[in-house]
Design a protein around this motif. Structure first.
Motif, mmCIF file in Angstrom:
data_model
loop_
_atom_site.group_PDB
_atom_site.id
_atom_site.type_symbol
_atom_site.label_atom_id
_atom_site.label_comp_id
_atom_site.label_asym_id
_atom_site.label_seq_id
_atom_site.Cartn_x
_atom_site.Cartn_y
_atom_site.Cartn_z
ATOM 1 N N MET A 1 155.374 -83.081 75.158
ATOM 2 C CA MET A 1 155.422 -84.307 75.917
ATOM 3 C C MET A 1 156.611 -84.259 76.882
ATOM 4 O O MET A 1 157.704 -83.881 76.517
ATOM 5 N N VAL A 2 156.380 -84.662 78.086
ATOM 6 C CA VAL A 2 157.427 -84.660 79.105
ATOM 7 C C VAL A 2 158.241 -85.938 78.969
ATOM 8 O O VAL A 2 157.679 -87.032 78.937
ATOM 9 N N PRO A 3 159.570 -85.837 78.852
ATOM 10 C CA PRO A 3 160.372 -87.059 78.744
ATOM 11 C C PRO A 3 160.286 -87.882 80.023
ATOM 12 O O PRO A 3 160.255 -87.341 81.120
ATOM 13 N N GLU A 4 160.211 -89.177 79.861
ATOM 14 C CA GLU A 4 160.155 -90.079 81.012
ATOM 15 C C GLU A 4 161.536 -90.152 81.648
ATOM 16 O O GLU A 4 162.535 -90.353 80.974
ATOM 17 N N PRO A 5 161.616 -89.939 82.950
ATOM 18 C CA PRO A 5 162.919 -89.992 83.605
ATOM 19 C C PRO A 5 163.470 -91.408 83.635
ATOM 20 O O PRO A 5 162.723 -92.372 83.600
ATOM 21 N N ARG A 6 164.779 -91.483 83.690
ATOM 22 C CA ARG A 6 165.428 -92.787 83.817
ATOM 23 C C ARG A 6 165.107 -93.355 85.187
ATOM 24 O O ARG A 6 164.882 -92.621 86.148
ATOM 25 N N SER A 24 160.937 -83.913 96.470
ATOM 26 C CA SER A 24 160.082 -85.044 96.795
ATOM 27 C C SER A 24 158.647 -84.686 96.453
ATOM 28 O O SER A 24 158.238 -83.530 96.596
ATOM 29 N N VAL A 25 157.891 -85.685 96.007
ATOM 30 C CA VAL A 25 156.498 -85.485 95.627
ATOM 31 C C VAL A 25 155.671 -86.585 96.260
ATOM 32 O O VAL A 25 156.061 -87.751 96.228
ATOM 33 N N ARG A 26 154.537 -86.195 96.841
ATOM 34 C CA ARG A 26 153.591 -87.178 97.358
ATOM 35 C C ARG A 26 152.231 -86.855 96.759
ATOM 36 O O ARG A 26 151.792 -85.710 96.789
ATOM 37 N N ALA A 53 155.808 -85.233 84.884
ATOM 38 C CA ALA A 53 155.454 -86.622 84.606
ATOM 39 C C ALA A 53 154.456 -87.165 85.628
ATOM 40 O O ALA A 53 153.503 -87.861 85.271
ATOM 41 N N VAL A 54 154.655 -86.836 86.894
ATOM 42 C CA VAL A 54 153.732 -87.280 87.942
ATOM 43 C C VAL A 54 152.344 -86.702 87.685
ATOM 44 O O VAL A 54 151.340 -87.419 87.749
ATOM 45 N N LEU A 55 152.269 -85.418 87.375
ATOM 46 C CA LEU A 55 150.982 -84.788 87.112
ATOM 47 C C LEU A 55 150.318 -85.385 85.882
ATOM 48 O O LEU A 55 149.119 -85.662 85.882
ATOM 49 N N GLN A 56 151.097 -85.586 84.846
ATOM 50 C CA GLN A 56 150.546 -86.132 83.610
ATOM 51 C C GLN A 56 149.994 -87.533 83.828
ATOM 52 O O GLN A 56 148.969 -87.901 83.260
ATOM 53 N N ASP A 57 150.645 -88.313 84.677
ATOM 54 C CA ASP A 57 150.182 -89.677 84.966
ATOM 55 C C ASP A 57 148.911 -89.697 85.798
ATOM 56 O O ASP A 57 148.131 -90.643 85.707
ATOM 57 N N ARG A 58 148.707 -88.702 86.644
ATOM 58 C CA ARG A 58 147.622 -88.753 87.630
ATOM 59 C C ARG A 58 146.393 -87.921 87.301
ATOM 60 O O ARG A 58 145.321 -88.187 87.834
ATOM 61 N N VAL A 59 146.521 -86.881 86.481
ATOM 62 C CA VAL A 59 145.386 -86.000 86.213
ATOM 63 C C VAL A 59 144.603 -86.536 85.028
ATOM 64 O O VAL A 59 145.134 -86.696 83.936
ATOM 65 N N ASP A 60 143.327 -86.823 85.295
ATOM 66 C CA ASP A 60 142.443 -87.309 84.240
ATOM 67 C C ASP A 60 141.041 -86.758 84.483
ATOM 68 O O ASP A 60 140.830 -85.933 85.366
ATOM 69 N N GLY A 61 140.081 -87.239 83.724
ATOM 70 C CA GLY A 61 138.710 -86.748 83.816
ATOM 71 C C GLY A 61 138.029 -87.036 85.138
ATOM 72 O O GLY A 61 136.973 -86.472 85.420
ATOM 73 N N LEU A 84 153.828 -75.444 86.648
ATOM 74 C CA LEU A 84 152.504 -74.998 87.081
ATOM 75 C C LEU A 84 151.631 -74.594 85.900
ATOM 76 O O LEU A 84 150.425 -74.864 85.889
ATOM 77 N N LEU A 85 152.240 -73.959 84.901
ATOM 78 C CA LEU A 85 151.481 -73.598 83.704
ATOM 79 C C LEU A 85 151.001 -74.855 82.971
ATOM 80 O O LEU A 85 149.857 -74.916 82.506
ATOM 81 N N ARG A 86 151.859 -75.873 82.886
ATOM 82 C CA ARG A 86 151.440 -77.138 82.264
ATOM 83 C C ARG A 86 150.367 -77.823 83.118
ATOM 84 O O ARG A 86 149.446 -78.433 82.595
ATOM 85 N N ALA A 87 150.469 -77.698 84.436
ATOM 86 C CA ALA A 87 149.450 -78.262 85.329
ATOM 87 C C ALA A 87 148.109 -77.579 85.087
ATOM 88 O O ALA A 87 147.060 -78.231 85.119
#
Length: 129
Positions: A1-6, A24-26, A53-61, A84-87
């Motif tokens: 699990m990726v820790p949530e950033p402050r 930066s991420v868009r 965290a961004v990838l985990q929040d956005r990637v779904d079925g 990238l491996l986690r992605a």
């Protein structure tokens, strides 16, 4: 699990998310079931967890293809490679295709050549819209 950033680790500026450090991420949808994640700046131990965290929040079925655009990356560490491996794992679990576009980023291409990974073959490198 990726820790949530402050909350102090990031701020929203227009549609770019600026993580702590110099990354930066868009994230945007470019078509039916295609999720484009544009990354610029430095992907290192301090910023890679935010990318996770961004990838985990956005990637779904609902995602058919996950495109990670690294053309704007100026520094890319092993922590970025691990992201990238986690992605790839996230994309696999969502039934999505992972596409990585390193473009002309010397930092990303250098790490791909230094460390034996499947990203040279897995990364369906193509121009990102």
């Amino acid at each position: 699990m990726v820790p949530e950033p402050r909350s102090a680790d990031h701020q929203l500026t227009a549609d770019w998310l600026t993580a702590g450090g110099h990354m930066s991420v868009r994230v945007r949808s470019t078509g039916t079931r295609t999720l484009l994640v544009e990354v610029s700046g430095e992907v290192d131990l301090g910023t890679a967890r935010r990318l996770d965290a961004v990838l985990q929040d956005r990637v779904d079925g609902d995602v058919g293809e996950l495109v990670i655009d690294l053309r704007g990356v100026t520094f890319f560490s092993v922590a970025g490679l691990n992201s990238l491996l986690r992605a790839q794992l996230l994309a696999d679990s969502a039934g999505a295709l992972l596409t990585v576009d390193a473009g002309r980023s010397r930092a990303v291409r250098r790490l791909f050549t230094l460390l034996p990974t499947d990203f040279d073959s897995v990364a369906n490198v193509r121009p990102v819209p």
